[in-house]
Design a protein around this motif. Structure first.
Motif, PDB file in Angstrom:
ATOM      1  N   PHE A 240      40.361  36.800  43.031  1.00 35.52           N
ATOM      2  CA  PHE A 240      39.889  38.173  42.832  1.00 35.52           C
ATOM      3  C   PHE A 240      38.418  38.301  43.248  1.00 35.52           C
ATOM      4  CE2 PHE A 240      43.553  39.983  41.404  1.00 35.52           C
ATOM      5  CZ  PHE A 240      44.051  39.521  40.192  1.00 35.52           C
ATOM      6  N   LYS A 241      37.600  37.307  42.899  1.00 33.92           N
ATOM      7  CA  LYS A 241      36.180  37.348  43.258  1.00 33.92           C
ATOM      8  C   LYS A 241      35.995  37.294  44.776  1.00 33.92           C
ATOM      9  CE  LYS A 241      33.986  35.501  39.091  1.00 33.92           C
ATOM     10  NZ  LYS A 241      33.207  34.393  38.510  1.00 33.92           N
ATOM     11  N   ASP A 257      38.394  48.931  41.703  1.00 33.53           N
ATOM     12  CA  ASP A 257      38.430  49.173  40.257  1.00 33.53           C
ATOM     13  C   ASP A 257      39.516  48.341  39.585  1.00 33.53           C
ATOM     14  OD1 ASP A 257      40.391  50.601  41.606  1.00 33.53           O
ATOM     15  OD2 ASP A 257      40.326  52.336  40.276  1.00 33.53           O
ATOM     16  N   LYS A 258      40.672  48.268  40.201  1.00 30.72           N
ATOM     17  CA  LYS A 258      41.771  47.509  39.601  1.00 30.72           C
ATOM     18  C   LYS A 258      41.477  46.013  39.620  1.00 30.72           C
ATOM     19  CE  LYS A 258      46.789  47.197  39.468  1.00 30.72           C
ATOM     20  NZ  LYS A 258      48.069  47.657  40.054  1.00 30.72           N
ATOM     21  N   THR A 259      40.770  45.546  40.667  1.00 32.11           N
ATOM     22  CA  THR A 259      40.425  44.124  40.731  1.00 32.11           C
ATOM     23  C   THR A 259      39.511  43.740  39.574  1.00 32.11           C
ATOM     24  OG1 THR A 259      40.556  44.269  43.156  1.00 32.11           O
ATOM     25  CG2 THR A 259      39.549  42.293  42.229  1.00 32.11           C
ATOM     26  N   TYR A 260      38.488  44.585  39.303  1.00 29.22           N
ATOM     27  CA  TYR A 260      37.627  44.323  38.150  1.00 29.22           C
ATOM     28  C   TYR A 260      38.429  44.351  36.848  1.00 29.22           C
ATOM     29  CZ  TYR A 260      33.187  44.517  40.705  1.00 29.22           C
ATOM     30  OH  TYR A 260      32.134  44.256  41.532  1.00 29.22           O
ATOM     31  N   GLU A 274      32.871  37.823  26.648  1.00 31.00           N
ATOM     32  CA  GLU A 274      31.674  38.391  27.277  1.00 31.00           C
ATOM     33  C   GLU A 274      31.954  38.821  28.721  1.00 31.00           C
ATOM     34  OE1 GLU A 274      29.069  38.359  24.061  1.00 31.00           O
ATOM     35  OE2 GLU A 274      28.839  39.185  26.074  1.00 31.00           O
ATOM     36  N   ASN A 275      32.544  37.914  29.514  1.00 28.90           N
ATOM     37  CA  ASN A 275      32.863  38.248  30.909  1.00 28.90           C
ATOM     38  C   ASN A 275      33.987  39.266  31.010  1.00 28.90           C
ATOM     39  OD1 ASN A 275      31.022  36.881  32.610  1.00 28.90           O
ATOM     40  ND2 ASN A 275      32.019  34.944  32.163  1.00 28.90           N
ATOM     41  N   ALA A 276      34.902  39.245  30.038  1.00 29.19           N
ATOM     42  CA  ALA A 276      35.960  40.258  30.016  1.00 29.19           C
ATOM     43  C   ALA A 276      35.346  41.644  29.880  1.00 29.19           C
ATOM     44  CB  ALA A 276      36.932  39.989  28.865  1.00 29.19           C
ATOM     45  N   ILE A 277      34.417  41.786  28.927  1.00 26.97           N
ATOM     46  CA  ILE A 277      33.758  43.081  28.685  1.00 26.97           C
ATOM     47  C   ILE A 277      32.931  43.502  29.901  1.00 26.97           C
ATOM     48  CG2 ILE A 277      31.985  44.233  27.285  1.00 26.97           C
ATOM     49  CD1 ILE A 277      33.057  42.487  24.917  1.00 26.97           C
ATOM     50  N   LEU A 278      32.216  42.537  30.522  1.00 28.57           N
ATOM     51  CA  LEU A 278      31.385  42.826  31.697  1.00 28.57           C
ATOM     52  C   LEU A 278      32.239  43.403  32.831  1.00 28.57           C
ATOM     53  CD1 LEU A 278      28.514  42.483  32.948  1.00 28.57           C
ATOM     54  CD2 LEU A 278      29.300  40.294  33.831  1.00 28.57           C
ATOM     55  N   ASN A 279      33.368  42.760  33.132  1.00 28.49           N
ATOM     56  CA  ASN A 279      34.228  43.220  34.229  1.00 28.49           C
ATOM     57  C   ASN A 279      34.988  44.489  33.886  1.00 28.49           C
ATOM     58  OD1 ASN A 279      34.333  41.211  36.659  1.00 28.49           O
ATOM     59  ND2 ASN A 279      34.170  39.933  34.837  1.00 28.49           N
ATOM     60  N   GLU A 286      33.893  51.972  38.190  1.00 28.30           N
ATOM     61  CA  GLU A 286      34.501  52.187  39.503  1.00 28.30           C
ATOM     62  C   GLU A 286      35.773  53.033  39.442  1.00 28.30           C
ATOM     63  OE1 GLU A 286      31.835  49.657  41.788  1.00 28.30           O
ATOM     64  OE2 GLU A 286      33.433  50.981  42.428  1.00 28.30           O
ATOM     65  N   ASN A 287      36.341  53.141  38.256  1.00 27.99           N
ATOM     66  CA  ASN A 287      37.684  53.703  38.089  1.00 27.99           C
ATOM     67  C   ASN A 287      37.796  55.164  38.526  1.00 27.99           C
ATOM     68  OD1 ASN A 287      40.471  53.688  36.845  1.00 27.99           O
ATOM     69  ND2 ASN A 287      39.490  55.310  35.685  1.00 27.99           N
ATOM     70  N   LYS A 288      38.929  55.494  39.167  1.00 29.74           N
ATOM     71  CA  LYS A 288      39.230  56.870  39.570  1.00 29.74           C
ATOM     72  C   LYS A 288      40.588  57.323  39.031  1.00 29.74           C
ATOM     73  CE  LYS A 288      36.609  56.388  43.879  1.00 29.74           C
ATOM     74  NZ  LYS A 288      36.673  56.394  45.358  1.00 29.74           N
ATOM     75  N   LYS A 289      41.254  56.444  38.275  1.00 31.20           N
ATOM     76  CA  LYS A 289      42.597  56.753  37.793  1.00 31.20           C
ATOM     77  C   LYS A 289      42.567  56.905  36.281  1.00 31.20           C
ATOM     78  CE  LYS A 289      44.365  53.677  41.385  1.00 31.20           C
ATOM     79  NZ  LYS A 289      43.179  52.861  41.571  1.00 31.20           N
TER      80      LYS A 289
END
Length: 510
Positions: A240-241, A257-260, A274-279, A286-289
């Motif tokens: 994903f990264k 957005d979906k990748t994050y 922590e990283n879950a919340i960050l992403n 980024e989300n549009k849906k």
């Protein structure tokens, strides 16, 4: 254009099984006529699909225009009217937020067919893979099958037989025809999930030889999804990264957005809150849906809950409930209630701990003072004074005990003032609630001011109430604070309300 006949033939055969209604009878009627006549007379199919499109335009409804435009563009492609078809598809691309995932898949499929006919195979693959993603979200197996088939056809033209066979297998599996054989021999029949991931890695290796970074970013994204399905989260995070890095360099925003969001899920599943919340927050940005935003809020709530930050967990859980814009399902209400209870219990527990610490401190101080005065009691000259002093301290300690008892009653009173939230979103304050009556799957909540009917079970609601609410009959729960009298067969509540009392539950009034 030498392959246009072949491409159209495959598109036509698969499209006959992909008709989805628009809920507009007249438009649906013309579309069905177009499909029925399309196998024999393209002019008739073009005529009927244009009729459907003209009616849709008059409605000014974006979804209807997009749906009818998809069918009309399909038949325009079949007669090589590519420019007109492209114009119709452009409308759908410009209004994607108002289309269903299935219709987005259809739109990308037709765009891929245009590139396929023009032998622009890289772009055709790119848009077929887009359609796969949308069909997966829509759970549209027929759309998935035809997209996989067309991807296989392209790889077969490019003489990449292993990749072609992988997608032919995928098409057969999705369509439920895994017992059939394709004309190309395959050593990959009956592959496990891990083997299919390995085949996807081969596809990535093929792409790394060329320069199509956009297509590579899509394959990396799909590979990440595949690895997530196998619970190989750390590997999924890596792909994903890589996909995000390529898309950033290309200013390519599709599915960012979906990748994050999927990255956030991966980190959550490996307990990295922590990283879950960050992403997840980046996905939210980024989300549009709207639908995905609700899912993001849901996983943010779960991530904060895993950190025991119940206040933020409650906030995001409530956001998820609001965004869903529908009557809350029971499990969702139960979850919000659970987080609320944890948060409230945490506050009350902290308050009780503070009270206990103050009591212990006071008791220790009293003990020290009494011990000191006891030593002085050996002196006869001050015995009377010590007795008076000890008496005063005793009275003070008794008063302190009374104060603690009052504080406990105050806490109990606050518990009674808590409101219960019903499934129909009504609020009932417990101190005003006199009794609850059960009637099948419905409960009637009775106060002096109102009666509220809610779909619920008496056993479930009893577990949520404080101790002053007791069951006195299989169909009744009463508030003991309102009991004025009890006889052999009835409980009388203020004012003159008779509630039936059964022998089984009489002990609850003790």
């Amino acid at each position: 254009m030498k392959n246009s006949g072949y491409i159209f033939f495959v598109c036509l055969i698969t499209s006959l099984f992909g008709f989805s209604q628009t809920e507009h009878p007249e438009i649906d009627s013309f579309i069905q006529k177009a499909i029925k006549s399309g196998t024999k007379n393209q002019d008739s199919a073009l005529h009927f699909s244009k009729k459907a499109y003209d009616i849709a335009k008059k409605t000014k409804d974006t979804f209807l225009i997009g749906s009818a435009g998809y069918y009309y563009s399909f038949y325009l492609i079949s007669v090589d009217k590519i420019t007109e078809a492209q114009s119709l598809l452009r409308f759908n691309f410009d209004n994607q937020d108002k289309l269903t995932d299935a219709l987005k898949g259809n739109t990308h499929y037709n765009q891929a067919a245009i590139f396929d006919i023009g032998e622009q195979f890289d772009k055709a693959l790119e848009y077929y893979l887009y359609s796969v993603d949308f069909y997966k979200t829509a759970k549209n197996k027929k759309g998935l099958a035809r997209s996989y088939l067309q991807i296989g056809v392209i790889y077969e033209k490019l003489n990449k037989i292993e990749l072609a066979d992988y997608f032919f297998d995928a098409s057969l599996k999705v369509s439920g025809n895994t017992n059939k054989k394709h004309e190309v021999d395959s050593s990959s029949r009956g592959m496990t999930s891990a083997e299919k991931t390995a085949e996807s890695l081969k596809m990535l290796k093929e792409l790394e030889k060329g320069g199509n970074d956009k297509l590579k970013s899509i394959v990396l994204y799909n590979l990440g999804q595949s690895l997530m399905g196998e619970k190989r989260y750390l590997e999924a995070i890596n792909y994903f990264k890589r996909s995000l890095e390529i898309k950033k360099n290309l200013s390519f925003s599709t599915n960012v957005d979906k990748t994050y969001f999927l990255l956030g899920q991966c980190y959550y599943n490996i307990n990295n809150a922590e990283n879950a919340i960050l992403n997840l927050n980046q996905a939210k940005k980024e989300n549009k849906k709207r639908t995905q935003l609700a899912q993001i809020e849901h996983f943010l709530s779960k991530s904060y809950e895993s950190k025991q930050d119940y206040k933020k967990a409650l906030l995001h859980s409530k956001n998820h409930k609001i965004i869903s814009d529908s009557i809350a399902e029971f499990k969702q209400n139960e979850r919000i209630a659970e987080i609320t209870a944890k948060f409230e219990n945490q506050k009350q527990a902290n308050k009780i701990i503070r009270l206990e610490q103050e009591n212990q401190k006071n008791e220790l101080e009293i003990y020290k003072q009494e011990n000191l005065r006891w030593r002085w009691s050996v002196f006869a000259l001050v015995a009377s004074l010590i007795a008076v002093w000890l008496g005063r301290r005793f009275i003070q300690s008794q008063e302190r005990v009374k104060e603690v008892e009052l504080e406990k009653k105050h806490i109990a009173k606050k518990v009674e003032e808590i409101a219960v939230i019903l499934n129909n979103k009504s609020k009932v304050y417990l101190k005003e609630l006199k009794y609850i009556k059960s009637d099948g799957n419905y409960l009637e909540f009775v106060t002096d001011e109102k009666r509220i009917i809610d779909r619920n079970k008496i056993k479930v609601i009893l577990e949520q109430l404080p101790p002053n609410f007791v069951k006195v009959h299989r169909s009744y729960i009463i508030n003991k604070n309102y009991v004025s009298a009890v006889n052999r067969s009835n409980v009388i509540l203020q004012t003159n309300i008779d509630i039936p009392l059964s022998r089984t539950f009489k002990k609850n009034l003790a």
